[in-house]
Design a protein around this motif. Structure first.
Motif, short mmCIF file in Angstrom:
data_model
loop_
_atom_site.label_atom_id
_atom_site.label_comp_id
_atom_site.label_asym_id
_atom_site.label_seq_id
_atom_site.Cartn_x
_atom_site.Cartn_y
_atom_site.Cartn_z
N LYS A 237 4.90 -2.73 -9.89
CA LYS A 237 5.52 -3.25 -8.66
C LYS A 237 6.23 -2.14 -7.90
O LYS A 237 6.17 -2.08 -6.67
N ALA A 238 6.90 -1.27 -8.64
CA ALA A 238 7.60 -0.14 -8.01
C ALA A 238 6.59 0.79 -7.34
O ALA A 238 6.82 1.26 -6.21
N SER A 239 5.47 1.05 -8.01
CA SER A 239 4.43 1.91 -7.44
C SER A 239 3.81 1.26 -6.20
O SER A 239 3.59 1.92 -5.19
N GLU A 240 3.57 -0.03 -6.28
CA GLU A 240 2.98 -0.75 -5.15
C GLU A 240 3.90 -0.67 -3.93
O GLU A 240 3.43 -0.45 -2.81
N LYS A 241 5.18 -0.84 -4.16
CA LYS A 241 6.14 -0.79 -3.06
C LYS A 241 6.16 0.59 -2.40
O LYS A 241 6.34 0.72 -1.19
N GLU A 242 5.90 1.61 -3.20
CA GLU A 242 5.94 2.98 -2.72
C GLU A 242 4.68 3.36 -1.93
O GLU A 242 4.76 4.11 -0.96
N ILE A 243 3.54 2.82 -2.32
CA ILE A 243 2.28 3.32 -1.74
C ILE A 243 1.59 2.33 -0.81
O ILE A 243 0.62 2.69 -0.13
N VAL A 244 2.07 1.07 -0.73
CA VAL A 244 1.39 0.04 0.06
C VAL A 244 2.25 -0.39 1.25
O VAL A 244 3.45 -0.60 1.11
N THR A 245 1.62 -0.50 2.40
CA THR A 245 2.29 -1.06 3.58
C THR A 245 1.39 -2.14 4.17
O THR A 245 0.16 -2.06 4.09
N THR A 246 2.02 -3.17 4.77
CA THR A 246 1.28 -4.26 5.40
C THR A 246 1.90 -4.55 6.76
O THR A 246 3.12 -4.68 6.86
N ASN A 247 1.05 -4.63 7.79
CA ASN A 247 1.58 -4.86 9.14
C ASN A 247 1.53 -6.33 9.53
O ASN A 247 1.16 -7.20 8.73
N SER A 248 1.89 -6.63 10.77
CA SER A 248 1.99 -8.01 11.23
C SER A 248 0.64 -8.71 11.30
O SER A 248 0.57 -9.94 11.35
N LYS A 249 -0.45 -7.95 11.32
CA LYS A 249 -1.78 -8.54 11.36
C LYS A 249 -2.36 -8.70 9.96
O LYS A 249 -3.56 -8.93 9.80
N HIS A 250 -1.50 -8.55 8.94
CA HIS A 250 -1.89 -8.68 7.54
C HIS A 250 -2.91 -7.62 7.12
O HIS A 250 -3.74 -7.86 6.25
N ILE A 251 -2.83 -6.47 7.78
CA ILE A 251 -3.68 -5.34 7.40
C ILE A 251 -2.89 -4.47 6.43
O ILE A 251 -1.80 -4.00 6.75
N THR A 252 -3.44 -4.26 5.26
CA THR A 252 -2.78 -3.52 4.19
C THR A 252 -3.35 -2.12 4.09
O THR A 252 -4.57 -1.93 4.16
N SER A 253 -2.47 -1.16 3.92
CA SER A 253 -2.88 0.24 3.80
C SER A 253 -2.33 0.82 2.50
O SER A 253 -1.15 0.68 2.20
N ILE A 254 -3.21 1.46 1.71
CA ILE A 254 -2.81 2.12 0.46
C ILE A 254 -2.93 3.62 0.67
O ILE A 254 -4.02 4.13 0.96
N ASN A 255 -1.82 4.32 0.54
CA ASN A 255 -1.82 5.77 0.71
C ASN A 255 -2.54 6.41 -0.48
O ASN A 255 -2.11 6.31 -1.63
N LYS A 256 -3.65 7.11 -0.19
CA LYS A 256 -4.47 7.67 -1.26
C LYS A 256 -3.76 8.76 -2.05
O LYS A 256 -3.84 8.80 -3.29
N GLN A 257 -3.03 9.62 -1.37
CA GLN A 257 -2.34 10.70 -2.05
C GLN A 257 -1.27 10.16 -2.99
O GLN A 257 -1.15 10.59 -4.14
N LYS A 258 -0.50 9.18 -2.50
CA LYS A 258 0.54 8.59 -3.34
C LYS A 258 -0.06 7.81 -4.51
O LYS A 258 0.51 7.76 -5.59
N LEU A 259 -1.23 7.19 -4.27
CA LEU A 259 -1.91 6.48 -5.35
C LEU A 259 -2.25 7.43 -6.48
O LEU A 259 -2.02 7.13 -7.66
N PHE A 260 -2.79 8.60 -6.14
CA PHE A 260 -3.19 9.56 -7.17
C PHE A 260 -2.00 10.25 -7.82
O PHE A 260 -2.15 10.91 -8.84
N ASN A 261 -0.83 10.09 -7.24
CA ASN A 261 0.39 10.64 -7.87
C ASN A 261 1.00 9.68 -8.90
O ASN A 261 1.94 10.05 -9.59
N THR A 262 0.46 8.45 -8.99
CA THR A 262 0.98 7.51 -9.98
C THR A 262 0.47 7.89 -11.37
O THR A 262 -0.49 8.65 -11.51
N ALA A 263 1.11 7.33 -12.39
CA ALA A 263 0.73 7.66 -13.78
C ALA A 263 -0.70 7.24 -14.08
O ALA A 263 -1.41 7.92 -14.81
N SER A 264 -1.13 6.10 -13.52
CA SER A 264 -2.49 5.62 -13.75
C SER A 264 -3.06 5.09 -12.43
O SER A 264 -2.91 3.91 -12.11
N PRO A 265 -3.70 5.95 -11.64
CA PRO A 265 -4.25 5.52 -10.36
C PRO A 265 -5.21 4.34 -10.47
O PRO A 265 -5.18 3.42 -9.67
#
Length: 455
Positions: A237-265
């Motif tokens: 949950k902490a990782s998701e909060k750090e790397i995921v953003t969602t806008n008003s149109k319900h479009i979700t974006s996952i930052n690829k660089q931050k994803l690969f910086n997690t312990a288990s991408p």
């Protein structure tokens, strides 16, 4: 295990898992089998306010009616109100093209939930015990699973409560013997056909021959894994909060660089994408493409679509595309409420000087005498081109949007307006066509305002 120890074990488990509030009403699922009978009597002895619910699936001819009558008499003897429903399970399975087992499960739980609403019950108690949880763990392990599948059956899942997961089938039978309480036996449970029955009748005896206390030991392992899962999920949950953003149109974006910086991408990606109905095999393929820096690939789930973009993974509801991929005909000036989000306003005014020209991105100001109605509002098509304002040569719409660094999904959603001659006069919010620009000899202006409440 003595009677009082059996009840104490259940009461302790209920307390530890915070399953039941004795001030409220609960449904006790009652099939007539040993587990459900023991559950019913235990809850009654522990002072829980219960009403029974029995489902007759009409699958075993006289046996089904026998079970129903048994449940009626049991509840009458113990002063417990019972609710009974009959199902045409075979017809339901055919209609929904699912197995009999899945049909019975759907019918059962849907009815329990409806009954819970109808009588104002707090929860639905089910008679699963320790071996059921162990069988579930092994079933998941055989099929392939993550840490969640190795935790067995959850004591609480929404309104479904399982107060007997800490006791064994033998404990249940001994309790019923001491109570001098009989029960009915479902003959299908003794037939070696379903996968779970194969585990119960074939695999578990072999495991117990290796370790006689295997059921308890495996259940304790599942309990420890459940606790570990809590820590695991908090980290995710902490990782998701750090790397995921969602806008008003319900479009979700996952930052690829931050994803690969997690312990288990890969597992972090699975944790995020499972909420968008992507299957494990699809998530694995997405992760493999990320590893090799492959961009531009799109994937579909039953509810969403996903794009691997340059710096991020883009996820949006499929309805986003279907809503914007419509064509609207604008016959004349006026105000057009295209849907609950978009309003288009068109107005012609006399041109006085350059102060009349709008610089707002959602308003186009063009030479009204050069525009031929009706106008069309649509999204880009292959082969579209226009002459961007400030340029002399024509440019493909696709190349222009790429230069603007729009994602594939953004390019597909980009609204534009063309006139009756088929000329694109405005890429909304981005650029008007130079052929329709305001000149010194312009006499009238066409104002086009595009209002999107989600922006």
């Amino acid at each position: 295990m003595e009677k009082d120890r059996f009840l104490n074990e259940i009461e302790t488990f209920i307390s530890n898992e915070k399953l039941i509030d004795k001030r409220k009403l609960y449904i006790s699922a009652l099939s007539g089998g040993a587990d459900s009978v023991a559950l019913l009597l235990s809850l009654k002895e522990l002072g829980v306010n219960i009403e029974a619910a029995h489902c007759n699936f009409k699958l075993r001819d006289d046996e089904s009616d026998r079970d129903e009558q048994f449940c009626i008499e049991l509840c009458k003897k113990n002063g417990i109100k019972i609710h009974i429903i009959h199902f045409d399970t075979i017809e339901y399975a055919k209609l929904h093209k699912i197995s009999i087992e899945m049909a019975a499960r759907d019918l059962r739980y849907n009815y329990f939930e409806q009954l819970r609403h109808d009588i104002g019950a707090e929860g639905i108690c089910i008679g699963h015990h320790r071996e059921d949880s162990v069988e579930t763990l092994l079933l998941n392990l055989i099929r392939g699973t993550g840490i969640n599948g190795l935790t067995g059956i959850a004591p609480k899942n929404g309104y479904i409560l399982r107060p007997m997961l800490s006791v064994s089938r033998k404990d249940i039978e001994n309790f019923l013997n001491r109570q001098q309480q009989n029960f009915v036996t479902d003959s299908t449970n003794l037939v070696d056909d379903a996968t779970r029955n194969k585990i119960r009748l074939n695999l578990m005896p072999i495991i117990r021959s290796i370790n006689p206390s295997a059921d308890k030991d495996i259940a304790n392992t599942a309990l420890r894994l459940r606790e570990a899962e809590k820590i695991f999920n908090e980290s995710l949950k902490a990782s998701e909060k750090e790397i995921v953003t969602t806008n008003s149109k319900h479009i979700t974006s996952i930052n690829k660089q931050k994803l690969f910086n997690t312990a288990s991408p890969e597992y972090t990606l699975f944790y995020i994408l499972k909420n968008f109905n992507f299957t494990p095999s699809t998530i694995e393929e997405i992760h493999n493409r990320l590893r090799f820096a492959q961009c531009g690939k799109t994937y579909l789930s039953k509810s969403h679509r996903l794009l691997i973009d340059r710096e991020s993974i883009i996820i949006e509801p499929q309805t986003n595309f279907s809503e914007c991929n419509r064509t609207y005909k604008i016959p004349e000036t006026g105000v057009y409420k295209l849907n609950d989000k978009i309003t288009l306003r068109l107005e012609i005014k006399k041109y006085k000087d350059k102060k009349d020209i709008s610089i707002l991105p959602n308003i186009a100001t063009i030479d009204a005498d050069k525009v031929v109605f009706p106008l069309i509002l649509r999204t880009p098509q292959q082969g579209d081109w226009f002459t961007p304002f400030g340029m002399k040569g024509k440019k493909s719409v696709s190349d222009f949007l790429t230069d603007k660094k729009l994602t594939l999904f953004e390019k597909e959603r980009q609204p534009l307006i063309e006139d009756a001659n088929g000329n694109i006069i405005w890429l909304i919010g981005l650029r008007t066509d130079n052929r329709y620009r305001i000149k010194e000899d312009t006499k009238k202006l066409l104002y086009i305002s595009h209002e999107d409440s989600q922006n």
